[in-house]
Design an enzyme around this catalytic site. Structure first.
Site, PDB file in Angstrom:
ATOM      1  N   ASP A   9       0.858  -1.186   0.000  1.00  0.00           N
ATOM      2  CA  ASP A   9       0.000   0.000   0.000  1.00  0.00           C
ATOM      3  C   ASP A   9       0.894   1.237   0.000  1.00  0.00           C
ATOM      4  O   ASP A   9       1.674   1.449   0.916  1.00  0.00           O
ATOM      5  CB  ASP A   9      -0.881  -0.034   1.265  1.00  0.00           C
ATOM      6  CG  ASP A   9      -1.987   0.999   1.204  1.00  0.00           C
ATOM      7  OD1 ASP A   9      -2.158   1.647   0.152  1.00  0.00           O
ATOM      8  OD2 ASP A   9      -2.679   1.149   2.237  1.00  0.00           O
ATOM      9  N   ASP A 103      -2.997   2.489  -6.011  1.00  0.00           N
ATOM     10  CA  ASP A 103      -1.879   2.514  -5.076  1.00  0.00           C
ATOM     11  C   ASP A 103      -1.821   1.335  -4.112  1.00  0.00           C
ATOM     12  O   ASP A 103      -1.062   1.372  -3.167  1.00  0.00           O
ATOM     13  CB  ASP A 103      -1.894   3.828  -4.292  1.00  0.00           C
ATOM     14  CG  ASP A 103      -3.160   3.967  -3.467  1.00  0.00           C
ATOM     15  OD1 ASP A 103      -4.161   3.303  -3.794  1.00  0.00           O
ATOM     16  OD2 ASP A 103      -3.142   4.722  -2.494  1.00  0.00           O
ATOM     17  N   GLU A 104      -2.624   0.315  -4.305  1.00  0.00           N
ATOM     18  CA  GLU A 104      -2.476  -0.848  -3.439  1.00  0.00           C
ATOM     19  C   GLU A 104      -2.821  -2.125  -4.169  1.00  0.00           C
ATOM     20  O   GLU A 104      -3.590  -2.126  -5.127  1.00  0.00           O
ATOM     21  CB  GLU A 104      -3.314  -0.714  -2.151  1.00  0.00           C
ATOM     22  CG  GLU A 104      -4.784  -0.613  -2.385  1.00  0.00           C
ATOM     23  CD  GLU A 104      -5.595  -0.609  -1.082  1.00  0.00           C
ATOM     24  OE1 GLU A 104      -5.318  -1.442  -0.197  1.00  0.00           O
ATOM     25  OE2 GLU A 104      -6.498   0.221  -0.970  1.00  0.00           O
TER      26      GLU A 104
END
Lengths: 390, 365
Positions: A9, A103-104
């Site tokens: 993350d 983003d993760e």
């Protein structure tokens, strides 16, 4: 075989990218979001979070809390490019990458251990590679399940690395507060607290029946499983997702037009939420209708402008559905899919429509803000917490 | 059937109808053009069962009346390639022979009795419009109609007859072009959607040099255009046309006057650097100038300003440059007028005395 699952993350992703690209922003509170009168916060840097600024907060409130913060518009194109870099790092570690958003991602690295070392080694490699390629930091959780990995990655942000070795899940989870339970929003949390359950250990040890009485049978079972570290969900690789869809099969055929409309609306809302979570917009809406026993029709339409808006998706889906199905005709399955996906986001320029009543009351900005608010509520309280009027 | 004709004249008539036969059809007979020679002269007739056109051939001598079918693609290619001034066409059973000085060409042809009869046209509203003006109206509105598969794929233009005026409107949901002319004829109001293809065929079929007015007849499900013996009949579309009047801004905060040709050139220049997912040029109206700018990530940016006459506060607004160029190209005004309020409501462009263009901006710029 015991799985090794990583949850990676990025730390304050948008804000970190902005700080990376503009040295003047480093060390200062940075808020990325819509800057209009009705904008909302997309991401706040760690410096800004100290002022209580959170995602989905109206930008006006963020300004009140920290007038000295630097406010910048999101640059989705840049974030998408950085996301692709990060993705390349993940892909080099395992083919089993399940991105959750820009983003993760979850990574199942079980098969890579022989080659790359244990989960911790792979996590360190990811952190080093991501920093080398993008200059950004990422927090990683290493565990045997998705749930534990996700909890772990969040525990020591930023740039954290938390390893929960096989067999130690119980010890790791036990002292954690109930808010860490996946799927437990504030309402459920309060119910758990009312039962005197404060930690995951308490949840694990309480008799199932007592728990079920308070939170419902399905949730009770899930919570206890999670509290024991049991989470069988596999990491589902989603290599170039060409579409995002949701469908529902009915135990009894649906015949009432209102019911069909309602289900289509909900499916569209679900698809919209997943689009927004992934930061993408769709140009095509597809509807799938199965009539008993097995006759299946699909219909699709290209939108005048790519969208992630529930209302636009639902309108298109309802139109398609009306064209595919005669009034009162029984339906066994309904599906709504968004295809033709392109990176999107609040700041992406978008051709407005002359006749489109986009979002709430025909105002796209309001629609966007409403969607962000709905998403935030569902994130905290669960899917059933709020729904558009039908 | 046997005729002697001028190749040029036949070729010209063929151009009018040659585009109508469909390339693919379950009914191959309509891939031909019907030639009908009578004592009165020769006509060509083609149909795709939705649109049909009949055009007279000038400068012919009918030696033997009769009918024959000419395969559309091959005949039009032949007429284009031949250079002989006169041709003799004769139809016998199952074939048509084209005799030219340089050689003769035999085309296998279907039985003309199999060809669909001309549609029966029920009389309806009748109006007459100046042909040149109507062709201009088609040119100025048809580009705005959506053709691709979108939600507003109307594939047609709205023709609205109201209070002695005829309006032609095209829209794809992002822009709307509206032209107006006065007409002579029935005072009866009417509102129909005409397939773009029919209007394109009409543009090819009639000459804007004609001194006669274009006669338009509308029945409940068909429209007929007639001029100088040429006749085009089309089915009407039953698509719902959006309530376009609601999106035409009634008032605006700012009014801008700007030189059209200059704007068109500058817009082309700036638009070169407006690539990306959405093509976009930003307009900033301020004082006595407008700043045009565009940006293309990884490629570069463009900035340019030009003089304007501004009344009101001005402001910024972004458009897809292609959408605006489409309309500027077909305007013949020296000065165009822009009425705008803000960056999220439609802007109105007055591009001619009876030519209005409504363009929705791009948001999030």
């Amino acid at each position: 075989m015991v799985r090794t699952v990583l949850h990676a993350d990025m730390d304050a992703f948008y804000a970190s990218v902005e700080q990376r690209d503009d040295p003047a922003l480093r060390g200062r509170p940075v808020v990325v979001g819509g800057l209009g009168r009705r904008g909302v916060v997309s991401t706040a840097s760690y410096e800004a979070r100290k002022f209580g600024i959170r995602s989905a907060m109206p930008i006006g409130e963020a300004r009140r809390r920290c007038p000295d913060a630097v406010f910048v518009r999101p640059r989705m194109e840049v974030y998408a490019a950085v996301s692709a870099e990060i993705r390349a790092v993940f892909d080099a570690c395992t083919p089993l990458v399940e991105p959750l958003s820009l983003d993760e991602a979850f990574l199942d690295v079980t098969g890579s251990r022989a080659l790359l070392g244990d989960g911790e080694a792979i996590a360190r490699r990811i952190q080093a590679e991501v920093r080398a390629r993008t200059g950004l930091s990422v927090s990683v959780g290493v565990a045997t399940t998705k749930f534990v990995a996700k909890v772990a990655s969040d525990l020591h942000k930023p740039a954290g690395l938390t390893v929960v070795s096989p067999g130690t899940e119980q010890a790791f989870l036990d002292p954690l507060p109930v808010r860490r339970l996946w799927g437990a929003g504030p309402v459920q949390q309060e119910r758990l607290l009312a039962l005197g359950l404060e930690t995951l250990r308490d949840v694990r040890e309480v008799p199932l029946a007592a728990l079920a009485q308070r939170v419902g049978a399905a949730a009770a079972e899930r919570f206890q499983q999670l509290a024991r570290g049991i989470d069988l969900r596999p990491v589902e690789p989603d290599r170039d997702a060409k579409s995002i869809g949701s469908e529902r099969t009915f135990d009894e055929d649906l015949t009432a037009d209102d019911d069909v409309r309602r289900v289509v609306g909900r499916l569209a809302a679900e698809v919209g939420r997943r689009l927004r979570a992934a930061g993408i917009v769709a140009r095509t809406v597809r509807v799938k209708v199965r009539f008993p026993p097995f006759r299946t029709l699909t219909r699709q339409v290209r939108l005048t402008a790519a969208t992630d808006d529930d209302v636009v998706l639902a309108d298109a889906a309802l139109e398609l559905c009306a064209a595919a199905r005669a009034p009162g005709e029984p339906v066994r399955l309904l599906g709504v899919t968004a295809a033709d996906l392109v990176p999107g986001g609040a700041s992406e320029p978008r051709q407005l429509g002359l006749f489109e009543q986009e979002g709430a009351a025909g105002d796209p900005e309001r629609g966007r803000r409403l969607n962000a608010a709905l998403d935030a509520i569902r994130e905290r309280f669960g899917d059933a917490a709020i729904r558009r009027g039908e | 059937m046997k005729i002697l004709c001028d190749r040029q004249q036949l070729q010209e008539a063929f151009t009018v109808v040659g585009g109508i036969p469909p390339l693919k059809t379950p009914k191959p007979v309509i891939q031909s053009v019907l030639m009908d020679a009578t004592a009165d002269g020769v006509t060509l007739y083609a149909t795709d069962l939705e649109i049909s056109a009949k055009v007279p051939v000038d400068a012919v001598k009918v030696a033997e009346p009769g009918r024959t079918l000419l395969p559309a693609r091959e005949t039009s290619a032949l007429l284009r390639e031949l250079s002989d001034p006169t041709l003799t066409l004769s139809g016998q059973e199952g074939r048509t022979t084209i005799d030219a000085g340089t050689g003769s060409f035999v085309l296998v042809s279907n039985d003309p009795s199999q060809f669909p009869a001309e549609p029966e046209f029920k009389q309806g509203v009748e109006v007459e419009v100046p042909v040149r003006e109507f062709l201009d109206m088609i040119r100025r509105t048809s580009f705005a109609a959506a053709r691709e598969e979108t939600r507003y794929a109307i594939n047609g233009l709205l023709l609205e007859l109201k209070d002695g005026g005829a309006r032609l409107i095209g829209t794809d949901g992002r822009r709307l072009a509206l032209c107006y002319t006065e007409h002579g004829g029935d005072a009866q109001n009417s509102r129909v959607v005409i397939p773009i293809r029919a209007l394109q065929a009409l543009s090819k079929a009639v000459s804007d040099e004609s001194s006669e007015p274009l006669r338009i007849s509308i029945s409940s499900n068909q429209i007929r255009f007639a001029l100088d013996g040429t006749e085009l009949i089309s089915q009407l579309l039953d698509n719902r046309f959006p309530e376009y009047e609601q999106v035409i801004p009634k008032a605006a905060d700012s009014t801008i006057e700007i030189e059209r040709e200059h704007l068109e050139k500058n817009l082309r220049r700036v638009a070169i650097l407006s690539s990306g997912e959405v093509r976009m040029v930003r307009f900033k109206f301020e004082g006595s100038e407008v700043k045009l700018s565009a940006e293309s990530s990884g490629i570069g940016r463009a900035d340019l300003s030009m003089g304007i006459e501004l009344n009101g506060p001005g402001g910024s607004i972004s458009f897809n440059p292609d959408f605006l160029l489409d309309a500027l190209k077909v305007s013949d005004r020296e000065l165009v007028r822009i009425d705008m309020t803000d960056d999220s409501t439609p802007a109105k462009f007055t591009l001619g005395d009876s030519y209005t263009y409504i363009l929705m901006p791009i948001s999030g710029s």
